[in-house]
Each structure stands twice: as structure tokens, then as C-alpha cells.
Design a protein around this motif. Structure first.
Motif, PDB file in Angstrom:
ATOM      1  N   ASN A 154       0.813  -1.218   0.000  1.00 52.46           N
ATOM      2  CA  ASN A 154       0.000   0.000   0.000  1.00 52.46           C
ATOM      3  C   ASN A 154       0.847   1.269   0.000  1.00 52.46           C
ATOM      4  OD1 ASN A 154      -2.667   0.936  -0.264  1.00 52.46           O
ATOM      5  ND2 ASN A 154      -2.683   1.566   1.882  1.00 52.46           N
ATOM      6  N   LYS A 155       2.049   1.195  -0.562  1.00 50.10           N
ATOM      7  CA  LYS A 155       2.941   2.347  -0.665  1.00 50.10           C
ATOM      8  C   LYS A 155       3.099   2.732  -2.132  1.00 50.10           C
ATOM      9  CE  LYS A 155       4.784   2.337   3.656  1.00 50.10           C
ATOM     10  NZ  LYS A 155       4.661   3.426   4.583  1.00 50.10           N
ATOM     11  N   LEU A 156       3.344   4.002  -2.356  1.00 51.34           N
ATOM     12  CA  LEU A 156       3.604   4.507  -3.692  1.00 51.34           C
ATOM     13  C   LEU A 156       4.956   5.192  -3.703  1.00 51.34           C
ATOM     14  CD1 LEU A 156       0.182   6.270  -4.364  1.00 51.34           C
ATOM     15  CD2 LEU A 156       0.881   4.009  -5.137  1.00 51.34           C
ATOM     16  N   LYS A 157       5.739   4.943  -4.733  1.00 52.44           N
ATOM     17  CA  LYS A 157       6.978   5.682  -4.927  1.00 52.44           C
ATOM     18  C   LYS A 157       6.661   6.783  -5.920  1.00 52.44           C
ATOM     19  CE  LYS A 157      11.095   3.745  -5.353  1.00 52.44           C
ATOM     20  NZ  LYS A 157      12.292   3.110  -5.975  1.00 52.44           N
ATOM     21  N   LEU A 158       6.809   8.033  -5.465  1.00 58.71           N
ATOM     22  CA  LEU A 158       6.472   9.195  -6.264  1.00 58.71           C
ATOM     23  C   LEU A 158       7.737   9.915  -6.697  1.00 58.71           C
ATOM     24  CD1 LEU A 158       3.593  10.521  -3.999  1.00 58.71           C
ATOM     25  CD2 LEU A 158       3.419   9.014  -5.966  1.00 58.71           C
ATOM     26  N   CYS A 159       7.724  10.473  -7.877  1.00 56.01           N
ATOM     27  CA  CYS A 159       8.881  11.168  -8.435  1.00 56.01           C
ATOM     28  C   CYS A 159       8.559  12.650  -8.593  1.00 56.01           C
ATOM     29  CB  CYS A 159       9.234  10.560  -9.784  1.00 56.01           C
ATOM     30  SG  CYS A 159      10.724  11.251 -10.513  1.00 56.01           S
TER      31      CYS A 159
END
Length: 105
Positions: free
Chosen positions: A56-61
């Protein structure tokens, strides 16, 4: 929202809380903090989903290549609305997901 609601390359807006002696022009919800020496405010950040993790994690740029790991159900995170996608298109398109990885949490 859950991580399944997001896909790679989705455009998202993150409302980041900040504090300083002089808020910038994009600051909103500005309030004097503590004894009035600084201000607390919110700035909208325009980021792109780089990776959807199974926990349930997102890696955002970011536009400058920094990476942030954020919970998909974080109340400060939301998908960009259709009119925001048109209005802020340049900010989202400036993000290059192939840039070297710089990690920031």
C-alpha cells in the motif's frame, strides 16, 4: 484510496505542510505558528507515480528527480483532476521517470 487505485505514470497532487519565515507565492492556508516568528502553510506538489508497491505504498517522483515513499491512503495525496491535468500539464510533463534515483522520504 488504496494502492490498487493508482498506476505507474499517474499524475498526483500532494499537499505538503511547510514552515518558514516567509511563505512563497504558491503557499495556501497560511497561519502564524507558535509565537508568530514563522508561518505554517501548505504547498501543492505535482508528482508522478513511479511505482506501486504491494504494501500500500507509492513511490512518487518529483520534477527534480527526488523520490518519496508515501502511503496510498495518505489524506494529503490525491489524483490530479481533469482541469488540473490541463492547467498544470507542464509541471507533470517536466518529470522524467528515467532520471537517476535520488531518495528522499
Amino acid at each position: 484510496m488504496t494502492a490498487q487505485s493508482y498506476q505507474r505514470n499517474d499524475w498526483v497532487i500532494y499537499r505538503k505542510q511547510k514552515s518558514s519565515v516567509s511563505p512563497g507565492p504558491r503557499a495556501s492556508d497560511v497561519h502564524a505558528a507558535g509565537k508568530g516568528n514563522t508561518y505554517r502553510y501548505v504547498v501543492e506538489k505535482y508528482w508522478v507515480v513511479e511505482e506501486v508497491a504491494s504494501d500500500n505504498k507509492l513511490k512518487l517522483c518529483t520534477r527534480r528527480g527526488k523520490r518519496h515513499l508515501v502511503d496510498a491512503d495518505d489524506p494529503s495525496l490525491r489524483k490530479a483532476r481533469w482541469w488540473e491535468r490541463m492547467l498544470y500539464r507542464g509541471r507533470f510533463e517536466a518529470i522524467d521517470l528515467s532520471s537517476p534515483v535520488a531518495q528522499e522520504d
